[in-house]
Design a protein around this motif. Structure first.
Motif, PDB file in Angstrom:
ATOM      1  N   VAL A 111       0.827  -1.202   0.000  1.00 51.16           N
ATOM      2  CA  VAL A 111       0.000   0.000   0.000  1.00 51.16           C
ATOM      3  C   VAL A 111       0.864   1.257   0.000  1.00 51.16           C
ATOM      4  CG1 VAL A 111      -0.264   0.165   2.524  1.00 51.16           C
ATOM      5  CG2 VAL A 111      -2.047   1.071   1.025  1.00 51.16           C
ATOM      6  N   ALA A 112       2.009   1.211   0.700  1.00 53.22           N
ATOM      7  CA  ALA A 112       2.871   2.391   0.801  1.00 53.22           C
ATOM      8  C   ALA A 112       3.633   2.660  -0.486  1.00 53.22           C
ATOM      9  CB  ALA A 112       3.863   2.227   1.961  1.00 53.22           C
ATOM     10  N   ALA A 113       3.754   1.647  -1.319  1.00 51.53           N
ATOM     11  CA  ALA A 113       4.417   1.833  -2.607  1.00 51.53           C
ATOM     12  C   ALA A 113       3.412   2.156  -3.697  1.00 51.53           C
ATOM     13  CB  ALA A 113       5.212   0.575  -2.974  1.00 51.53           C
ATOM     14  N   LYS A 114       2.306   1.408  -3.726  1.00 55.30           N
ATOM     15  CA  LYS A 114       1.353   1.542  -4.833  1.00 55.30           C
ATOM     16  C   LYS A 114       0.467   2.770  -4.700  1.00 55.30           C
ATOM     17  CE  LYS A 114       1.130  -3.322  -6.176  1.00 55.30           C
ATOM     18  NZ  LYS A 114       0.309  -4.356  -6.806  1.00 55.30           N
ATOM     19  N   LEU A 115      -0.030   3.034  -3.512  1.00 57.90           N
ATOM     20  CA  LEU A 115      -1.004   4.108  -3.351  1.00 57.90           C
ATOM     21  C   LEU A 115      -0.352   5.392  -2.849  1.00 57.90           C
ATOM     22  CD1 LEU A 115      -4.100   2.238  -1.881  1.00 57.90           C
ATOM     23  CD2 LEU A 115      -3.314   2.429  -4.249  1.00 57.90           C
ATOM     24  N   ALA A 116      -1.049   6.500  -3.067  1.00 55.58           N
ATOM     25  CA  ALA A 116      -0.549   7.816  -2.656  1.00 55.58           C
ATOM     26  C   ALA A 116      -1.118   8.182  -1.296  1.00 55.58           C
ATOM     27  CB  ALA A 116      -0.947   8.865  -3.689  1.00 55.58           C
ATOM     28  N   THR A 117      -0.312   8.857  -0.507  1.00 51.05           N
ATOM     29  CA  THR A 117      -0.746   9.355   0.793  1.00 51.05           C
ATOM     30  C   THR A 117      -0.283  10.795   0.937  1.00 51.05           C
ATOM     31  OG1 THR A 117      -0.569   9.068   3.198  1.00 51.05           O
ATOM     32  CG2 THR A 117       1.351   8.454   1.889  1.00 51.05           C
ATOM     33  N   THR A 118      -1.008  11.555   1.726  1.00 48.18           N
ATOM     34  CA  THR A 118      -0.565  12.922   2.001  1.00 48.18           C
ATOM     35  C   THR A 118       0.276  12.986   3.268  1.00 48.18           C
ATOM     36  OG1 THR A 118      -2.641  13.367   3.152  1.00 48.18           O
ATOM     37  CG2 THR A 118      -2.525  13.976   0.823  1.00 48.18           C
ATOM     38  N   ASP A 119       0.490  11.849   3.898  1.00 47.91           N
ATOM     39  CA  ASP A 119       1.344  11.804   5.091  1.00 47.91           C
ATOM     40  C   ASP A 119       2.813  11.749   4.680  1.00 47.91           C
ATOM     41  OD1 ASP A 119      -0.851  11.808   6.745  1.00 47.91           O
ATOM     42  OD2 ASP A 119      -0.937   9.631   6.946  1.00 47.91           O
ATOM     43  N   GLU A 171      13.414  20.684   5.226  1.00 42.72           N
ATOM     44  CA  GLU A 171      13.379  22.101   4.880  1.00 42.72           C
ATOM     45  C   GLU A 171      12.529  22.367   3.647  1.00 42.72           C
ATOM     46  OE1 GLU A 171      17.345  23.446   4.472  1.00 42.72           O
ATOM     47  OE2 GLU A 171      17.910  23.009   6.546  1.00 42.72           O
ATOM     48  N   LYS A 172      12.288  21.336   2.860  1.00 45.00           N
ATOM     49  CA  LYS A 172      11.479  21.488   1.653  1.00 45.00           C
ATOM     50  C   LYS A 172       9.996  21.354   1.995  1.00 45.00           C
ATOM     51  CE  LYS A 172      14.835  21.666  -1.500  1.00 45.00           C
ATOM     52  NZ  LYS A 172      14.996  22.733  -2.494  1.00 45.00           N
ATOM     53  N   THR A 173       9.179  21.920   1.149  1.00 43.49           N
ATOM     54  CA  THR A 173       7.735  21.826   1.350  1.00 43.49           C
ATOM     55  C   THR A 173       7.087  21.275   0.099  1.00 43.49           C
ATOM     56  OG1 THR A 173       7.454  24.101   0.593  1.00 43.49           O
ATOM     57  CG2 THR A 173       7.663  23.749   2.962  1.00 43.49           C
ATOM     58  N   ALA A 174       5.829  20.907   0.214  1.00 46.12           N
ATOM     59  CA  ALA A 174       5.107  20.320  -0.913  1.00 46.12           C
ATOM     60  C   ALA A 174       4.900  21.345  -2.023  1.00 46.12           C
ATOM     61  CB  ALA A 174       3.769  19.784  -0.443  1.00 46.12           C
ATOM     62  N   GLY A 175       4.606  20.849  -3.222  1.00 50.72           N
ATOM     63  CA  GLY A 175       4.270  21.738  -4.317  1.00 50.72           C
ATOM     64  C   GLY A 175       5.290  21.780  -5.416  1.00 50.72           C
ATOM     65  N   GLY A 176       6.069  20.731  -5.606  1.00 49.75           N
ATOM     66  CA  GLY A 176       6.991  20.664  -6.731  1.00 49.75           C
ATOM     67  C   GLY A 176       8.432  20.941  -6.385  1.00 49.75           C
ATOM     68  N   SER A 177       8.725  21.256  -5.121  1.00 51.29           N
ATOM     69  CA  SER A 177      10.102  21.590  -4.762  1.00 51.29           C
ATOM     70  C   SER A 177      10.904  20.392  -4.305  1.00 51.29           C
ATOM     71  CB  SER A 177      10.100  22.642  -3.652  1.00 51.29           C
ATOM     72  OG  SER A 177       9.391  22.168  -2.522  1.00 51.29           O
ATOM     73  N   LEU A 178      10.280  19.226  -4.263  1.00 52.74           N
ATOM     74  CA  LEU A 178      10.977  18.021  -3.837  1.00 52.74           C
ATOM     75  C   LEU A 178      11.388  17.175  -5.035  1.00 52.74           C
ATOM     76  CD1 LEU A 178       8.755  17.035  -0.810  1.00 52.74           C
ATOM     77  CD2 LEU A 178      11.039  17.988  -0.735  1.00 52.74           C
ATOM     78  N   PRO A 179      12.367  16.299  -4.848  1.00 55.35           N
ATOM     79  CA  PRO A 179      12.853  15.509  -5.986  1.00 55.35           C
ATOM     80  C   PRO A 179      11.912  14.391  -6.402  1.00 55.35           C
ATOM     81  CG  PRO A 179      13.993  14.875  -3.989  1.00 55.35           C
ATOM     82  CD  PRO A 179      13.170  16.070  -3.639  1.00 55.35           C
ATOM     83  N   GLY A 180      10.933  14.085  -5.593  1.00 51.71           N
ATOM     84  CA  GLY A 180       9.999  13.014  -5.933  1.00 51.71           C
ATOM     85  C   GLY A 180      10.416  11.685  -5.342  1.00 51.71           C
ATOM     86  N   GLY A 181       9.494  10.728  -5.321  1.00 57.41           N
ATOM     87  CA  GLY A 181       9.820   9.401  -4.836  1.00 57.41           C
ATOM     88  C   GLY A 181       8.756   8.822  -3.938  1.00 57.41           C
ATOM     89  N   CYS A 182       8.953   7.554  -3.575  1.00 59.24           N
ATOM     90  CA  CYS A 182       8.011   6.824  -2.730  1.00 59.24           C
ATOM     91  C   CYS A 182       8.156   7.245  -1.276  1.00 59.24           C
ATOM     92  CB  CYS A 182       8.248   5.323  -2.863  1.00 59.24           C
ATOM     93  SG  CYS A 182       7.979   4.697  -4.533  1.00 59.24           S
ATOM     94  N   MET A 183       7.116   7.018  -0.510  1.00 61.41           N
ATOM     95  CA  MET A 183       7.107   7.374   0.907  1.00 61.41           C
ATOM     96  C   MET A 183       7.610   6.234   1.785  1.00 61.41           C
ATOM     97  SD  MET A 183       5.986  10.467   0.829  1.00 61.41           S
ATOM     98  CE  MET A 183       4.990  11.589  -0.154  1.00 61.41           C
ATOM     99  N   ILE A 184       8.296   5.267   1.181  1.00 62.92           N
ATOM    100  CA  ILE A 184       8.861   4.132   1.928  1.00 62.92           C
ATOM    101  C   ILE A 184      10.176   3.746   1.274  1.00 62.92           C
ATOM    102  CG2 ILE A 184       7.547   2.483   0.510  1.00 62.92           C
ATOM    103  CD1 ILE A 184       7.382   0.653   2.961  1.00 62.92           C
ATOM    104  N   SER A 185      11.160   3.392   2.086  1.00 60.56           N
ATOM    105  CA  SER A 185      12.445   2.947   1.538  1.00 60.56           C
ATOM    106  C   SER A 185      12.381   1.466   1.190  1.00 60.56           C
ATOM    107  CB  SER A 185      13.560   3.180   2.554  1.00 60.56           C
ATOM    108  OG  SER A 185      13.412   2.302   3.665  1.00 60.56           O
ATOM    109  N   LYS A 186      13.315   1.023   0.376  1.00 52.23           N
ATOM    110  CA  LYS A 186      13.343  -0.392   0.003  1.00 52.23           C
ATOM    111  C   LYS A 186      13.624  -1.274   1.215  1.00 52.23           C
ATOM    112  CE  LYS A 186      14.219  -0.525  -4.932  1.00 52.23           C
ATOM    113  NZ  LYS A 186      14.952  -1.207  -6.017  1.00 52.23           N
ATOM    114  N   ASN A 187      14.492  -0.827   2.102  1.00 51.27           N
ATOM    115  CA  ASN A 187      14.832  -1.637   3.277  1.00 51.27           C
ATOM    116  C   ASN A 187      13.617  -1.870   4.163  1.00 51.27           C
ATOM    117  OD1 ASN A 187      17.492  -1.989   2.555  1.00 51.27           O
ATOM    118  ND2 ASN A 187      18.234  -0.247   3.760  1.00 51.27           N
ATOM    119  N   VAL A 188      12.880  -0.792   4.435  1.00 50.17           N
ATOM    120  CA  VAL A 188      11.680  -0.922   5.266  1.00 50.17           C
ATOM    121  C   VAL A 188      10.646  -1.776   4.546  1.00 50.17           C
ATOM    122  CG1 VAL A 188       9.709   0.334   6.237  1.00 50.17           C
ATOM    123  CG2 VAL A 188      12.035   1.185   6.577  1.00 50.17           C
TER     124      VAL A 188
END
Length: 637
Positions: free
Chosen positions: A339-347, A462-479
């Motif tokens: 779920v943490a890889a496939k679906l999007a969350t705002t957390d 220090e970054k905030t939402a709205g396009g200023s982040l490099p992108g990516g999943c909300m979970i690491s491969k190890n976890v």
């Protein structure tokens, strides 16, 4: 990608100079080359498969895998009049591949280039399998006859049988010894398997498996098709490194061509804020399929000791006692990390929790209604890249996440899909132990597949939402890998006993595995089980399964209901109380109409001849395809 581009540019050069005298001895056509080497056609034929993703904009809403504010007619199971919406697969098969694929196969055979011919034949079989599952009847025998101004339609039994014949021919060709030394030609021009004959062989066997898997609800499946499916499945794709995927180079704005980026990536912006994860997929993957009151048809609200409605965290309703994929306890093995890889969350939008397993498990998810950017309860649904909304295509989060990113490949067939189809076949044969073993292998394969595309975002508070982040999943491969091992060992996979195991486990886990890239196969499954409509006899129809305003659904407690928690729009349960367009006469959609600017502009006579419902009828998209009839198609209704 640059080597492929060189081949394409070489072909373009031949076209540009085809009128020059130095080419007259090899070219009879002054407008285009007729002596193009077969291998030069390969990359273009394969690249046409991106059309599948275009049409998932229609299939996602049809299957309730996605909600949409764009392709809303498909979400409503109706037809977009006078439009090519949902017609890219038709265009891909007949035009983008079409005669190019025929030429590649024929030229390869003439030159005894059996591997290349076998690759082409396997793709031809696969494309036609998809076409008939999507559209039903289609012109096949007369498709490429020169001089024709109209084409008769062939019926699905013939098409599906021919698909298997073409795949068998592909296998024979791929097993032959070539009279050609390809050198690096296949490696450089094949952007799927890079000329790996063993993987192409597995793919050809897989096409037969997926073709036959559509027939599991036929009365004669066990006697006529089951053993053939199992025979080919034993030789089909069985590892994720053999999945049928089309490479993309990515690169965003720096890519030489926009199409080098995935159609679903942030740069091309095709998902933008118009397509969302559905409430149904969120319920499956978070273990929150709700309980319904059979009398009121409303969801049963959670209550305190005094009987007052309360909210337990994010869960407003009592949950179905029998969750199929996971549950909400978050105990060891009860949480599905896919779920943490496939679906999007705002957390965790600044990625500070990607290495914190407990924080990842606490993420909350929300899914959209059919035609809204909001959940059925009014909550704002994030776009599929993870943010609440996209300001513009360029402000979407970096290159994206998981398979919603610029450099992700197009996934078209996986090892997990094959194993789920094996599990379903064994189930139909009454061999429950074998079905359970195949099921466990299938889930493990999808978990591995899911983890392989994780691109964790880098923590940067220090970054905030709205396009200023490099992108990516909300979970690491190890976890992910740690939680995945626990889930596989837990009660929903390896800990599932034979006595608890049901057909719902196979089909609902397959639905999760196919989300959303395999929406066509998921729709095939939903249709062959008739959307779990409550009817009598062989198949549903007006006043036996639906009226003009309401669809009768099996309740989740019914052991014969396959997709627990799934209800069509007119089911009259809470959040599903909207009737279909009057032209449907109460029926859900069972096929997508052929491409408008092809068939409805010039092939109307052939369309009109179709039975049991004319292709010109207002409700042709509701005509049940042959694979979903237990027996033969009726001549009339």
């Amino acid at each position: 990608m640059k080597k492929i581009l060189s081949s394409i540019m070489l072909l373009a050069g031949l076209v540009a100079f085809s009128g020059c005298e130095k080419y007259l001895d090899v070219n009879k056509n002054n407008d285009a080359p007729d002596q193009v080497e077969a291998y030069l056609l390969l990359a273009g034929i394969e690249s046409a498969y991106q059309g599948f993703y275009w049409d998932i904009r229609a299939l996602g809403p049809l299957t309730q895998m996605m909600g949409t504010t764009s392709y809303t007619t498909f979400a409503a199971h109706t037809y977009t009049v006078s439009s090519d919406a949902g017609g890219e697969m038709w265009r891909m098969s007949y035009w983008l591949q079409g005669m190019n694929l025929e030429d590649m196969i024929n030229k390869s055979l003439d030159q005894e280039m059996y591997t290349l011919a076998g690759m082409g034949m396997a793709m031809k079989a696969f494309s036609w399998d998809c076409i008939t599952k999507y559209h039903g009847e289609a012109p096949m025998k007369q498709a490429y006859e020169p001089g024709r101004l109209s084409h008769d339609y062939d019926y699905q039994p013939e098409i599906m049988s021919q698909v298997r014949a073409w795949a068998e021919e592909a296998i024979e060709l791929l097993e032959k010894d070539d009279a050609t030394d390809y050198g690096s030609l296949l490696k450089n021009n094949d952007i799927i398997y890079h000329g790996d004959k063993a993987k192409w062989l597995k793919f050809a066997h897989s096409v037969i498996v997926t073709d036959l898997a559509a027939l599991t609800n036929k009365k004669d499946f066990n006697e006529k098709y089951a053993q053939e499916l199992l025979k080919h499945a034993a030789l089909a794709i069985d590892t994720n490194d053999a999945n049928f995927t089309l490479e993309r180079g990515g690169g965003g704005a720096d890519a030489q061509y926009s199409a080098y980026n995935n159609f679903w990536g942030t740069f091309r912006g095709n998902l933008s804020y118009s397509y969302f994860q559905s409430d149904y997929i969120v319920e499956l993957m978070t273990g929150t399929v709700p309980k319904y009151d059979h009398e009121t048809t409303e969801r049963v609200k959670q209550t305190d000791a005094e009987g007052n409605p309360v909210a337990d965290g994010a869960y407003l309703w009592e949950l179905n006692e029998k969750q199929i994929v996971c549950d909400t306890t978050k105990a060891l093995g009860h949480y599905d990390p896919r779920v943490a890889a496939k679906l999007a969350t705002t957390d965790g939008q600044t990625y500070e929790f990607v290495n914190d397993a407990e924080a990842v498990k606490a993420y909350q998810y929300v899914g959209s209604g059919r035609t809204s950017a909001s959940s059925p309860t009014g909550a704002t649904v994030p776009n599929l890249f993870g943010w609440r909304k996209a300001v513009s295509n360029t402000s979407l989060e970096g290159e994206g996440r998981w398979i919603f990113r610029d450099s992700a490949p197009y996934i078209m067939l996986s090892a997990a899909e094959i194993q789920f189809e094996v599990a379903e076949t064994y189930w139909k044969l009454g061999q429950k132990a074998q079905a359970l073993a195949a099921f466990k292998k299938a889930v493990a394969l999808d978990v591995e597949f899911t983890g392989s595309y994780i691109n964790a975002g880098a923590p940067n508070p220090e970054k905030t939402a709205g396009g200023s982040l490099p992108g990516g999943c909300m979970i690491s491969k190890n976890v992910f890998n740690t939680l995945a091992a626990e889930y596989i060992a837990g009660p929903y996979v390896n800990g599932l006993s034979e006595s608890e195991f049901t057909l719902s486990h196979i089909m609902m886990q397959k639905y999760v595995a196919l989300w959303p890239w395999g929406a066509l196969e998921a729709w095939t499954d939903l249709r062959k089980y008739h959307y779990d409509i409550d009817y009598t006899g062989d198949y549903p129809k007006l006043n036996n399964g639906w009226t003009k305003t309401e669809v009768a659904h099996k309740w989740d407690e019914d052991p014969t209901k396959v997709f627990k928690g799934f209800y069509l729009a007119p089911a009259q349960v809470e959040f599903r109380k909207s009737a279909y367009n009057n032209l449907n006469e109460g029926s859900p959609c069972y096929r997508v109409r052929p491409r408008y600017n092809s068939e409805y502009m010039w092939n109307k006579i052939s369309l009109d001849a179709l039975k049991p419902i004319s292709g010109l009828a207002d409700n042709y998209h509701c005509s049940i395809p042959w694979f979903a009839y237990p027996g033969d198609m009726p001549e009339s209704l």
